[in-house]
Structure formats: structure tokens, C-alpha cells
Design a protein around this motif. Structure first.
Motif, PDB file in Angstrom:
ATOM      1  N   THR A 292       9.238   1.669  -4.528  1.00 48.49           N
ATOM      2  CA  THR A 292       8.808   0.502  -3.751  1.00 48.49           C
ATOM      3  C   THR A 292       7.728   0.883  -2.750  1.00 48.49           C
ATOM      4  O   THR A 292       6.756   0.137  -2.549  1.00 48.49           O
ATOM      5  N   MET A 293       7.866   2.056  -2.139  1.00 48.05           N
ATOM      6  CA  MET A 293       6.828   2.510  -1.202  1.00 48.05           C
ATOM      7  C   MET A 293       5.467   2.580  -1.874  1.00 48.05           C
ATOM      8  O   MET A 293       4.458   2.123  -1.315  1.00 48.05           O
TER       9      MET A 293
ATOM     10  N   ILE B 177      -2.019   6.173   1.058  1.00 49.61           N
ATOM     11  CA  ILE B 177      -0.779   6.864   0.672  1.00 49.61           C
ATOM     12  C   ILE B 177      -0.649   6.807  -0.852  1.00 49.61           C
ATOM     13  O   ILE B 177      -0.486   5.739  -1.433  1.00 49.61           O
ATOM     14  N   LYS B 178      -0.745   7.970  -1.497  1.00 50.07           N
ATOM     15  CA  LYS B 178      -0.766   8.006  -2.963  1.00 50.07           C
ATOM     16  C   LYS B 178       0.481   8.665  -3.564  1.00 50.07           C
ATOM     17  O   LYS B 178       0.713   8.575  -4.768  1.00 50.07           O
ATOM     18  N   ALA B 179       1.271   9.358  -2.739  1.00 49.03           N
ATOM     19  CA  ALA B 179       2.468  10.036  -3.243  1.00 49.03           C
ATOM     20  C   ALA B 179       3.529  10.008  -2.148  1.00 49.03           C
ATOM     21  O   ALA B 179       3.202  10.177  -0.966  1.00 49.03           O
ATOM     22  N   ALA B 180       4.773   9.779  -2.533  1.00 50.23           N
ATOM     23  CA  ALA B 180       5.862   9.680  -1.559  1.00 50.23           C
ATOM     24  C   ALA B 180       7.122  10.338  -2.108  1.00 50.23           C
ATOM     25  O   ALA B 180       7.447  10.186  -3.290  1.00 50.23           O
TER      26      ALA B 180
ATOM     27  N   VAL C 278      16.692   9.244   7.662  1.00 53.86           N
ATOM     28  CA  VAL C 278      16.094   9.418   6.334  1.00 53.86           C
ATOM     29  C   VAL C 278      14.794  10.194   6.491  1.00 53.86           C
ATOM     30  O   VAL C 278      13.853   9.731   7.135  1.00 53.86           O
ATOM     31  N   TYR C 279      14.758  11.402   5.918  1.00 53.17           N
ATOM     32  CA  TYR C 279      13.571  12.254   5.971  1.00 53.17           C
ATOM     33  C   TYR C 279      12.719  12.029   4.724  1.00 53.17           C
ATOM     34  O   TYR C 279      13.262  11.895   3.619  1.00 53.17           O
ATOM     35  N   ALA C 280      11.390  12.038   4.907  1.00 54.71           N
ATOM     36  CA  ALA C 280      10.489  11.851   3.765  1.00 54.71           C
ATOM     37  C   ALA C 280       9.142  12.490   4.064  1.00 54.71           C
ATOM     38  O   ALA C 280       8.867  12.919   5.197  1.00 54.71           O
TER      39      ALA C 280
END
Length: 210
Positions: free
Chosen positions: A105-106, A173-176, A198-200
């Protein structure tokens, strides 16, 4: 600052994430209304990475709200590698099994290239917004802020209390990747509620994530 970057080269402008104006890191899209010393920040600068990750925390919060309507959001700062957001999921348990759908979804939201829009708001309006939303953590944060120094940032369908700075739009933002979940007491006080941290991490290229 973005127009200055464009005057130098289109290639540079495509990579500018934020800017420092007279010692303050701000959105590259904010007006500069006086003579200033200017630095442009890209992914190669710590301030650029920090801006991308701070903006990504807002993007993750938008994705979490899409999957878990009614979640309460506390704080979501950038850290040395990536970012986190402290979230009150209520009675819902959030685990690593949920990571993939939030990442998906991000990236769907990122591809919409929604601008991060800054808005100065009065303390009364800020309180009214989060009271209607029912977010007691934001109300507590607003309580400690001075009227006239409060800003909201909106991207897509998500609005957050934040001083910024942020990247121009979500398209950078291209990768999450969600990394971990942990417990964290609200404001670090064990008398307060335990939230889910929540870490990302995100990147401007998929190859960098790999």
C-alpha cells in the motif's frame, strides 16, 4: 529552493529532497522571501535521507490507516537507519505477518506522487481536527505547543501534526520495507499505555533496498 535547483540543472532538481536556508532545513518547495545562504540536500546527504525517512513515516501512517481504520498515531520520527511510528492499534495485534500488505500500500500511494502540503494552523483548529479524529496522542502533543507555531502536513488522504521538513511529493519513495515491531510506552513512561512501534526503511531506488 527547488527553482534554484532547476536553474542549475533538471537532473539536480529531480534529486533534491530538502534544503537548508540560513541554517534551517526546510521543504524545498517553501518560498524564500529574503537573501539567504542556501544548501540543497539529496539522498547523498544525511539531511536528505532524514527528510525522505520522515516523509516516509507519514506515508506508512497513511497506509496503516487504510488497513486499520481508527488506529491512533503517536510520533513518527526519522532515525539513523529509516524511521518508526508509535501506533495504538487498539485490540488489533500487528505483527510481521502484516508487513507485506502495508509495504504494498505504501508503494501504491507513493506512485500517486501526492505533494506534501504544509499548512499553518491555529492551536484551536489543530485541537478541533484531532478531537474530531479522536486521536488523544496528538491532542497531548498539541497541548505543549505554542499557538502560531503549529503546522500540519497533508499528503493524499492523510494529515499529520508536524514541523517538517518533507520531500516535495511521495513519488521520490521507490522502495519500502517494514523491519520490526516492538513495544514502546507512550512518552517513554511505563505508567502510560504500551504502544506498538513499527520500524521501517525506504529508498529512492529498489536497487538500494536490495
Amino acid at each position: 529552493a527547488m527553482q534554484v535547483a532547476q536553474a542549475i540543472s533538471e537532473g539536480l532538481a529531480r534529486n533534491v529532497l530538502s534544503a537548508e536556508v540560513n541554517g534551517e532545513v526546510i521543504d524545498a518547495t517553501r518560498p524564500i522571501d529574503a537573501d539567504a545562504t542556501l544548501k540543497l540536500y539529496t539522498w547523498n546527504d544525511d539531511a536528505g535521507k532524514s527528510t525522505l525517512w520522515h516523509s516516509s513515516a507519514h506515508l506508512m501512517a497513511e497506509a496503516l490507516e487504510a488497513h486499520y481504520p481508527g488506529v491512533k498515531l503517536a510520533i513518527g520520527p526519522p532515525i539513523e537507519n529509516g524511521f518508526y511510528y508509535d501506533v495504538d492499534f487498539g485490540d488489533t495485534e500487528f505483527s510481521q505477518a502484516d508487513f507485506a500488505k502495508v509495504e504494498k500500500t505504501m508503494l501504491e500511494l507513493a506512485r500517486q506522487k501526492n505533494e506534501y502540503i504544509r499548512k499553518e494552523v491555529s492551536k484551536a483548529d489543530a485541537v478541533a481536527y484531532f478531537r474530531e479524529k479522536g486521536d488523544q496522542y496528538k491532542l497531548e502533543l498539541i497541548d505543549g505547543l505554542e499557538d502560531g507555531q503549529i503546522t500540519f502536513y497533508t499528503q493524499g488522504n492523510f494529515t499529520d501534526l508536524c514541523r517538517g521538513p518533507h520531500i516535495p511529493n511521495t513519488g521520490f519513495i521507490k522502495a519500502a520495507k517494514l523491519l520490526n515491531v516492538a513495544g514502546a510506552y507512550w512518552r517513554g513512561d511505563e505508567k502510560n499505555k504500551m504502544l506498538t512501534r513499527v520500524y521501517a526503511i525506504t529508498f529512492p531506488k529498489q536497487s538500494e533496498l536490495e
